[in-house]
Design an enzyme around this catalytic site. Structure first.
Site, mmCIF file in Angstrom:
data_model
loop_
_atom_site.group_PDB
_atom_site.id
_atom_site.type_symbol
_atom_site.label_atom_id
_atom_site.label_comp_id
_atom_site.label_asym_id
_atom_site.label_seq_id
_atom_site.Cartn_x
_atom_site.Cartn_y
_atom_site.Cartn_z
ATOM 1 N N ASP A 17 39.654 20.879 73.515
ATOM 2 C CA ASP A 17 41.018 20.996 73.822
ATOM 3 C C ASP A 17 41.930 20.642 72.374
ATOM 4 O O ASP A 17 43.031 20.355 72.504
ATOM 5 C CB ASP A 17 41.490 19.976 74.845
ATOM 6 C CG ASP A 17 41.439 18.651 74.411
ATOM 7 O OD1 ASP A 17 40.550 18.261 73.580
ATOM 8 O OD2 ASP A 17 41.874 17.637 75.213
ATOM 9 N N HIS A 64 33.183 33.928 46.242
ATOM 10 C CA HIS A 64 34.000 33.088 47.272
ATOM 11 C C HIS A 64 33.083 31.777 47.617
ATOM 12 O O HIS A 64 33.241 31.419 48.945
ATOM 13 C CB HIS A 64 34.257 34.089 48.345
ATOM 14 C CG HIS A 64 35.114 35.269 48.173
ATOM 15 N ND1 HIS A 64 35.237 36.319 48.799
ATOM 16 C CD2 HIS A 64 36.002 35.449 47.284
ATOM 17 C CE1 HIS A 64 36.167 37.052 48.466
ATOM 18 N NE2 HIS A 64 36.741 36.583 47.199
ATOM 19 N N ASP A 68 39.031 27.380 41.983
ATOM 20 C CA ASP A 68 40.017 28.162 42.323
ATOM 21 C C ASP A 68 40.656 27.771 43.566
ATOM 22 O O ASP A 68 40.168 27.468 44.608
ATOM 23 C CB ASP A 68 39.288 29.516 42.835
ATOM 24 C CG ASP A 68 40.324 30.591 43.145
ATOM 25 O OD1 ASP A 68 41.330 30.445 43.433
ATOM 26 O OD2 ASP A 68 39.949 31.926 42.928
ATOM 27 N N ASP A 71 48.070 30.150 43.569
ATOM 28 C CA ASP A 71 46.837 30.457 43.376
ATOM 29 C C ASP A 71 46.280 30.551 41.885
ATOM 30 O O ASP A 71 46.549 31.394 41.112
ATOM 31 C CB ASP A 71 46.516 31.965 43.698
ATOM 32 C CG ASP A 71 44.987 32.528 44.005
ATOM 33 O OD1 ASP A 71 44.137 31.563 43.493
ATOM 34 O OD2 ASP A 71 44.902 33.516 44.100
ATOM 35 N N HIS A 85 35.046 42.434 40.083
ATOM 36 C CA HIS A 85 36.496 42.387 41.090
ATOM 37 C C HIS A 85 37.706 42.782 40.484
ATOM 38 O O HIS A 85 37.565 43.080 38.988
ATOM 39 C CB HIS A 85 36.607 40.805 41.515
ATOM 40 C CG HIS A 85 36.807 39.765 40.381
ATOM 41 N ND1 HIS A 85 38.058 39.583 39.898
ATOM 42 C CD2 HIS A 85 36.152 38.732 39.891
ATOM 43 C CE1 HIS A 85 37.772 38.424 38.943
ATOM 44 N NE2 HIS A 85 36.481 37.697 39.163
ATOM 45 N N HIS A 130 46.306 40.333 42.222
ATOM 46 C CA HIS A 130 46.975 40.652 43.377
ATOM 47 C C HIS A 130 48.186 40.097 43.598
ATOM 48 O O HIS A 130 48.593 39.358 42.972
ATOM 49 C CB HIS A 130 45.992 40.145 44.478
ATOM 50 C CG HIS A 130 45.533 38.637 44.550
ATOM 51 N ND1 HIS A 130 46.380 37.838 45.185
ATOM 52 C CD2 HIS A 130 44.506 37.979 44.001
ATOM 53 C CE1 HIS A 130 45.890 36.363 44.948
ATOM 54 N NE2 HIS A 130 44.820 36.618 44.359
ATOM 55 N N HIS A 152 46.908 36.736 49.116
ATOM 56 C CA HIS A 152 46.969 38.021 49.006
ATOM 57 C C HIS A 152 48.168 38.618 49.668
ATOM 58 O O HIS A 152 48.114 39.056 50.727
ATOM 59 C CB HIS A 152 45.454 38.812 49.302
ATOM 60 C CG HIS A 152 44.458 38.124 48.646
ATOM 61 N ND1 HIS A 152 43.238 39.007 48.228
ATOM 62 C CD2 HIS A 152 43.994 37.062 48.120
ATOM 63 C CE1 HIS A 152 42.333 38.420 47.483
ATOM 64 N NE2 HIS A 152 43.007 37.288 47.235
ATOM 65 N N GLU A 167 43.747 37.379 36.728
ATOM 66 C CA GLU A 167 42.656 36.388 36.869
ATOM 67 C C GLU A 167 41.387 37.236 36.547
ATOM 68 O O GLU A 167 40.367 37.462 37.403
ATOM 69 C CB GLU A 167 42.338 36.091 38.387
ATOM 70 C CG GLU A 167 42.657 37.001 39.282
ATOM 71 C CD GLU A 167 42.397 36.686 40.865
ATOM 72 O OE1 GLU A 167 41.025 36.086 41.041
ATOM 73 O OE2 GLU A 167 43.166 36.691 41.516
ATOM 74 N N TYR A 209 30.665 36.630 35.176
ATOM 75 C CA TYR A 209 29.747 35.860 35.821
ATOM 76 C C TYR A 209 28.281 36.443 35.493
ATOM 77 O O TYR A 209 28.026 37.810 35.672
ATOM 78 C CB TYR A 209 30.008 36.050 37.549
ATOM 79 C CG TYR A 209 31.517 36.188 37.584
ATOM 80 C CD1 TYR A 209 31.865 34.742 38.137
ATOM 81 C CD2 TYR A 209 32.163 37.103 37.626
ATOM 82 C CE1 TYR A 209 33.316 34.877 38.209
ATOM 83 C CE2 TYR A 209 33.605 37.012 37.949
ATOM 84 C CZ TYR A 209 34.146 35.780 38.242
ATOM 85 O OH TYR A 209 35.584 35.585 38.461
ATOM 86 N N ARG A 223 36.337 32.154 35.532
ATOM 87 C CA ARG A 223 37.442 32.782 35.737
ATOM 88 C C ARG A 223 38.594 31.917 35.360
ATOM 89 O O ARG A 223 38.640 30.707 35.293
ATOM 90 C CB ARG A 223 37.463 33.044 37.214
ATOM 91 C CG ARG A 223 38.659 34.065 37.647
ATOM 92 C CD ARG A 223 38.402 34.335 39.263
ATOM 93 N NE ARG A 223 38.430 33.588 40.069
ATOM 94 C CZ ARG A 223 37.194 33.226 40.661
ATOM 95 N NH1 ARG A 223 36.194 33.762 40.481
ATOM 96 N NH2 ARG A 223 37.141 31.977 41.965
ATOM 97 N N GLU A 270 43.055 32.080 35.872
ATOM 98 C CA GLU A 270 43.901 32.930 36.915
ATOM 99 C C GLU A 270 45.163 31.885 36.832
ATOM 100 O O GLU A 270 45.215 30.762 36.978
ATOM 101 C CB GLU A 270 43.386 32.825 38.546
ATOM 102 C CG GLU A 270 44.331 33.384 39.390
ATOM 103 C CD GLU A 270 43.643 33.335 40.895
ATOM 104 O OE1 GLU A 270 44.293 33.996 41.583
ATOM 105 O OE2 GLU A 270 42.728 32.597 41.035
#
Length: 443
Positions: free
Chosen positions: A34, A240, A257, A268, A351, A355, A362, A389, A393, A410, A412
């Site tokens: 619940d 991710h 990130d 972001d 990638h 965005h 996004h 960004e 890798y 990365r 960003e």
């Protein structure tokens, strides 16, 4: 008229005269037994209403000859008993007064009122195909209208995707939104700086994540805008990754990130830094390459430039560096153009370079100019907010210099397109090697 009323008026002005638009908020979702997940309203619904209660539907009727446009809210009724358990409810009368609707009804009256509102409307606007439940409900409402045919009542004969119009509106942030997003960027930047200063070899990723979450909430942000990524060492090569349960080791890079959500608007930011406070030579070579790629991408953020120019600029710099550092074989590819044509960089950079950003991480809005021949990448314009960004890798593989293995980087930032170029909303998080090492030296 408040900002939400102004948005509703702008939307109605784009609709067919007399047409009806229907927009429900997000449903509540059960977590287990619940217990419910923390409620988060639908972004489109919030954009037009500012209303955050569940079990709510917005209906708009566009103006036509002799009749002004109408904004109608259906929501939960006031309930003293339920407010004891769940907290304050506006109720229809309170919501109408507080948020500037023309009419408001209990949610239980939705079906009855929709049969009335859709009668003789020439068209209907809703999120076509986005919700099976809404599609079924729409079918039921239209059938109720058709049952009145003997009385001369007609049902809408045309359906439009409401989200196309709303996506274009949301793409351009007004002054109020820009202030919120700048504040969200500042909070998130401070959180990244806090995480850097708290980090040391041997810490678990979740311990570093806790520093981020502490700063978000301490500064007034309601939630993380998405599940944070805190990736040590080789985990940074998983785009991710979000298990956040590994232990860092001396010599690891930490890729974070993470961004907060402030009053429904997202930030972001990604930063990558050495857990021991000093970049090794291979780490710095790759870091400086990604930073140069980001600088080239930022230079492409100019009104009138194509959105795709941002990615193309970053890829050109990254591929040149990949060739110079031996990640890509010059004897095979020869030059940057050939390597890009062969898509060789996808081994290390798979990638896009950004965005849209806004109510959603996004965010919505077309990336292509759908009205131009060939649908090219759309030109940038003031008021757009996007991320920039680039990354690299390097997984262990034959022919890849071992000194770069398991390094993931990365960088960003959140960027507002301005009339003269761009403004970075996330400057509080250090980016330069010297600034990162100086900040971590203050631990």
């Amino acid at each position: 008229m408040n900002r939400y009323g102004e948005r509703r008026a702008r939307l109605c002005a784009q609709m067919q005269p007399g047409a009806v638009a229907i927009l429900p908020t997000a449903p509540e979702a059960m977590r287990n037994s619940d217990s419910e997940y923390p409620y988060r309203h639908d972004s489109y619904f919030y954009y037009l209403t500012g209303f955050t209660e569940p079990d709510s539907v917005l209906v708009l009727v566009a103006a036509q000859a002799g009749q002004a446009a109408q904004a109608i809210l259906f929501c939960r009724q006031k309930s003293v008993e339920r407010e004891v358990w769940d907290g304050f409810r506006h109720g229809p009368d309170g919501a109408r007064a507080a948020f500037g609707f023309d009419f408001a009804f209990p949610i239980e009256e939705l079906n009855k009122e929709m049969a009335r509102l859709l009668a003789n409307a020439p068209a209907v606007y809703y999120a076509l195909g986005h919700s099976a439940a809404l599609d079924l409900q729409m079918k039921t409402w239209l059938q109720a209208v058709r049952c009145q045919a003997r009385s001369g009542v007609t049902a809408p004969t045309v359906a439009h995707d409401l989200l196309v119009l709303l996506g274009e509106m949301r793409l351009f942030k007004d002054d109020f939104e820009q202030v919120l997003m700048r504040r969200a960027g500042a909070i998130s930047g401070a959180a990244h700086l806090r995480a850097m200063r708290a980090s040391k070899p041997g810490m678990f990723e979740y311990e570093i994540e806790a520093e981020l979450l502490h700063e978000f909430r301490r500064s007034g942000a309601q939630y993380p805008a998405y599940t944070p990524i805190v990736a040590a060492g080789a985990n940074a090569c998983v785009l991710h990754y979000n298990a956040n349960n590994a232990q860092s080791r001396d010599g690891d890079l930490i890729l974070i990130d993470a961004g907060c959500e402030l009053d429904s608007y997202a930030s972001d930011i990604t930063r990558t830094y050495p857990v021991n406070g000093r970049f090794s030579t291979p780490q710095r070579l790759l870091y400086d390459l990604v930073l140069a790629a980001q600088s080239a991408a930022l230079a492409a953020v100019q009104p009138g430039r194509r959105y795709s120019d941002i990615h193309d600029s970053a890829v050109s710099v990254l591929v040149q560096g990949m060739l110079e550092l031996g990640l890509l074989d010059k004897t095979v590819y020869g030059n940057v153009d050939n390597a890009i044509a062969e898509r060789a960089h996808l081994q290390f950079y798979m990638h896009g370079t950004g965005h849209w950003l806004g109510l959603d991480v996004h965010d919505v809005g077309a990336y292509r100019d759908v009205h131009a021949e060939g649908k090219p990448s759309r030109p940038l314009a003031p008021g757009m907010v996007l991320t920039v960004e680039p990354g690299i890798y390097v997984r262990p593989a034959a022919g890849v210099p071992e000194q770069f293995w398991n390094i993931g980087i990365r960088i960003e930032d959140d960027v507002l397109v301005t009339p003269g170029g761009y403004s970075i909303l996330s400057e509080g998080a250090p980016r330069l090697v010297a600034d990162i090492e100086a900040a971590m030296g203050q631990r």
